[in-house]
Design a protein around this motif. Structure first.
Motif, mmCIF file in Angstrom:
data_model
loop_
_atom_site.group_PDB
_atom_site.id
_atom_site.type_symbol
_atom_site.label_atom_id
_atom_site.label_comp_id
_atom_site.label_asym_id
_atom_site.label_seq_id
_atom_site.Cartn_x
_atom_site.Cartn_y
_atom_site.Cartn_z
ATOM 1 N N ARG A 76 0.829 -1.287 -0.543
ATOM 2 C CA ARG A 76 0.226 -0.075 0.285
ATOM 3 C C ARG A 76 0.693 1.126 0.186
ATOM 4 N N THR A 77 2.006 1.470 0.950
ATOM 5 C CA THR A 77 3.303 2.343 0.364
ATOM 6 C C THR A 77 3.263 2.628 -0.689
ATOM 7 N N PHE A 80 0.554 4.053 -3.016
ATOM 8 C CA PHE A 80 0.541 5.512 -2.405
ATOM 9 C C PHE A 80 2.073 6.659 -3.528
ATOM 10 N N VAL A 88 -6.717 -4.635 -3.002
ATOM 11 C CA VAL A 88 -6.114 -5.688 -2.154
ATOM 12 C C VAL A 88 -6.699 -7.591 -2.633
ATOM 13 N N VAL A 117 -2.437 -5.431 -4.163
ATOM 14 C CA VAL A 117 -1.570 -5.316 -3.210
ATOM 15 C C VAL A 117 -2.112 -6.344 -2.750
ATOM 16 N N ASP A 172 4.432 -3.391 4.397
ATOM 17 C CA ASP A 172 3.994 -2.611 5.637
ATOM 18 C C ASP A 172 3.703 -4.379 6.373
#
Lengths: 189, 189
Positions: A76-77, A80, A88, A117, A172
């Motif tokens: 997810r990082t 962004f 997901v 993800v 993450d």
């Protein structure tokens, strides 16, 4: 105690043979850098640049062998940073996912879809699953202890005679739980 | 049900008045951009560049007011980008932590120590803690549901009449659990 080794997946990409040839040249074959925990899977020497609407990653590792559909797996990082909002998903389930631009030494590919993800999951060899009475597609709760101890819910069981026992989480999840490659987790139910 | 709102902390820095003046000029006072959930705390308009041995962040938000010791709070992902290995710590406990270089419009500060990964915690107003029978410093288990459901262990209770009820996690933890600012979590024990 149902103990599983943890493998932390950094951002990586799977490519079709067609996309490999656009990016690296006609007839190009991926070359193996390192074998992965799942039999036959490998990290390739080759990397590709991935360019999103907001940011890019210069060198994203390609995992081989070639697959029927190209798929970029990011945290997810990472999403962004790229400026994307991928869902997901389980590997291979890429309908209605965002696309992204890929740049290789020989050409570019505008992926129409395929950014996900990855949903956390455990690969079970059939014999492990039988021993522990775990069904394919079951959703498990899996605990990692320590200072940043976490119980992960909705960990998907994937059972096959072609798999080796390994839990896959992204960076993450690994960072949130304070775990690294080779640490272990425990299936709690 | 013991429900708490979740606040996601991005990377940020607290500074001493002395460091504020080195970075921004003699007599400089931070200006408020936005009030935070804890009474009296604010995000400042001012940002600072943070430079580690491997990478840097151009604009790290300063949180005010000034504190007795400067402290940079980053996620584990951020720490890898900077090339630092900070421990997981409670705010204010910065002994034997790495330092980092700060650059402002007026000057630079070589922090000797102060880089931490913040330990997840819940701020309780004394009245919330009494109602739920939660002691200051207690370690709690806190569940976030949903697709990426997670139970966080070792969530530190911090109780004060100056606090407002809020659970603070970092961006790795928020991304791993699929939660965002304003979502809620449940204390499970």
């Amino acid at each position: 105690m149902k103990t599983v080794p943890v493998g932390v997946s950094g951002r990586h990409i799977h490519l079709t043979q067609e996309h490999i040839e656009v990016l690296f040249g006609a007839g190009y074959q991926l070359t193996e850098f390192k074998a992965l925990s799942q039999p036959g899977q490998f990290a390739a020497n080759e990397t590709v640049e991935v360019i999103g609407p907001k940011g890019s990653f210069k060198t994203v590792r390609i995992l081989g062998p070639a697959r029927p559909a190209s798929q970029l797996e990011v945290s997810r990082t990472d999403a962004f940073s790229l400026g994307l909002k991928p869902p997901v998903r389980e590997s291979g389930n890429i309908e209605d996912t965002p696309g992204v631009k890929l740049v290789g030494p020989n050409g570019e590919v505008e992926l129409e879809q395929g950014v996900i993800v990855a949903a956390r999951h455990i690969h079970f060899h059939t014999s492990d699953a039988e021993k522990w009475n775990i069904q394919d597609k079951a959703k498990l709760r899996v605990r990692v202890g320590g200072e940043r101890g976490v119980v992960f819910e909705n960990v998907i069981a994937r059972v096959s005679p072609n798999f080796a026992l390994d839990m896959h989480i992204d960076t993450d999840e690994a960072n949130a739980a304070g775990v690294k490659n080779g640490d272990t987790a425990e299936i709690v139910e």
